[in-house]
Design a protein around this motif. Structure first.
Motif, PDB file in Angstrom:
ATOM      1  N   ARG A  79      -0.648   7.587  -7.378  1.00  0.00           N
ATOM      2  CA  ARG A  79      -1.988   8.226  -6.084  1.00  0.00           C
ATOM      3  C   ARG A  79      -2.849   7.611  -5.777  1.00  0.00           C
ATOM      4  O   ARG A  79      -4.107   7.375  -6.757  1.00  0.00           O
ATOM      5  N   TYR A  80      -2.752   7.490  -4.769  1.00  0.00           N
ATOM      6  CA  TYR A  80      -4.069   6.717  -4.054  1.00  0.00           C
ATOM      7  C   TYR A  80      -4.849   8.067  -3.690  1.00  0.00           C
ATOM      8  O   TYR A  80      -4.847   8.261  -2.623  1.00  0.00           O
ATOM      9  N   ARG A  81      -6.374   8.422  -3.811  1.00  0.00           N
ATOM     10  CA  ARG A  81      -7.644   9.203  -3.698  1.00  0.00           C
ATOM     11  C   ARG A  81      -8.354   7.991  -3.023  1.00  0.00           C
ATOM     12  O   ARG A  81      -9.545   9.087  -3.167  1.00  0.00           O
ATOM     13  N   ASP A  82      -8.675   6.728  -2.929  1.00  0.00           N
ATOM     14  CA  ASP A  82      -9.615   6.414  -2.002  1.00  0.00           C
ATOM     15  C   ASP A  82      -9.806   6.875  -0.661  1.00  0.00           C
ATOM     16  O   ASP A  82      -8.968   7.892  -0.043  1.00  0.00           O
ATOM     17  N   ALA A  83     -11.118   6.318   0.526  1.00  0.00           N
ATOM     18  CA  ALA A  83     -11.522   6.338   2.011  1.00  0.00           C
ATOM     19  C   ALA A  83      -9.658   5.825   2.295  1.00  0.00           C
ATOM     20  O   ALA A  83      -8.804   5.297   1.604  1.00  0.00           O
TER      21      ALA A  83
ATOM     22  N   ALA B  38      -6.878  -1.262  -3.797  1.00  0.00           N
ATOM     23  CA  ALA B  38      -6.322  -0.790  -4.817  1.00  0.00           C
ATOM     24  C   ALA B  38      -5.165  -1.437  -5.219  1.00  0.00           C
ATOM     25  O   ALA B  38      -4.845  -1.285  -5.879  1.00  0.00           O
ATOM     26  N   ILE B  39      -4.583  -2.071  -3.928  1.00  0.00           N
ATOM     27  CA  ILE B  39      -3.729  -2.939  -4.139  1.00  0.00           C
ATOM     28  C   ILE B  39      -2.974  -3.869  -4.887  1.00  0.00           C
ATOM     29  O   ILE B  39      -2.493  -3.665  -5.874  1.00  0.00           O
ATOM     30  N   PHE B  40      -4.306  -4.034  -4.911  1.00  0.00           N
ATOM     31  CA  PHE B  40      -4.489  -5.529  -5.657  1.00  0.00           C
ATOM     32  C   PHE B  40      -4.907  -4.886  -7.224  1.00  0.00           C
ATOM     33  O   PHE B  40      -5.859  -5.969  -7.510  1.00  0.00           O
ATOM     34  N   ASP B  41      -6.241  -4.586  -6.962  1.00  0.00           N
ATOM     35  CA  ASP B  41      -6.300  -3.801  -8.165  1.00  0.00           C
ATOM     36  C   ASP B  41      -5.516  -3.717 -10.069  1.00  0.00           C
ATOM     37  O   ASP B  41      -3.976  -3.402  -9.786  1.00  0.00           O
TER      38      ASP B  41
END
Length: 175
Positions: A159-163, A172-175
């Motif tokens: 789950r993506y929970r950032d801005a 986030a994708i490249f994290d």
């Protein structure tokens, strides 16, 4: 299947029943639970389109109409699935997000016409609620994965929970 998630993991695997752009063997798989009447979903739609121009990813859209606050979201989701039945999901999907304030029956029929659907088949699907069960399955899958609000994004199952900003999502994708 009574499993539920704490909201950080995607529990329903991607399948041939999903609406998929790209191939599932790419490095990044982005799953979005969305509502065509949700303004934030419209913003995220534009962000994802921007990201898709910058990189290859597999994008999966699943319906999560929040009918208690968006009276036309269910109908719009069913219209998208009626278009999918005629291999034109993404054309309808884009039109619905581009016209979020115009999702009544007349407008949906206009969009179906614009993307050259078989109108008789579209009308039969819509009046018979042929795709309501598919939308309900998307909602149930979202609930199992902890989705309660839209938009909800999962990057490679997390789950993506950032801005809701393109740069943050890309990071986030490249994290």
């Amino acid at each position: 299947m009574s499993q539920t998630s704490d909201g950080d993991g995607l529990l329903i695997p991607i399948s041939k029943h999903d609406n998929i752009q790209g191939t599932i063997d790419t490095q990044t798989i982005l799953v979005k639970y969305g509502d065509y009447q949700c303004l934030s979903c419209g913003e995220v739609h534009r962000m994802i389109q921007e990201i898709q121009q910058q990189m290859q990813l597999c994008f999966v859209f699943r319906h999560f109409p929040r009918i208690h606050i968006h009276s036309q979201a269910q109908k719009a989701a069913e219209a998208a699935e009626a278009a999918a039945a005629q291999n034109k999901f993404w054309q309808m999907h884009n039109l619905l997000f581009e016209n979020q304030y115009a999702l009544n029956n007349g407008h949906l029929l206009e969009y179906a016409n614009e993307i050259q659907l078989d109108i008789n088949r579209f009308l039969q699907d819509m009046t018979g609620h042929v795709h309501a069960e598919r939308v309900a399955q998307n909602i149930q899958g979202g609930i199992q994965s902890g989705v309660s609000n839209t938009p909800a994004l999962f990057i490679n199952g997390v789950r993506y929970r950032d801005a809701w900003e393109t740069e943050r999502l890309l990071a986030a994708i490249f994290d």
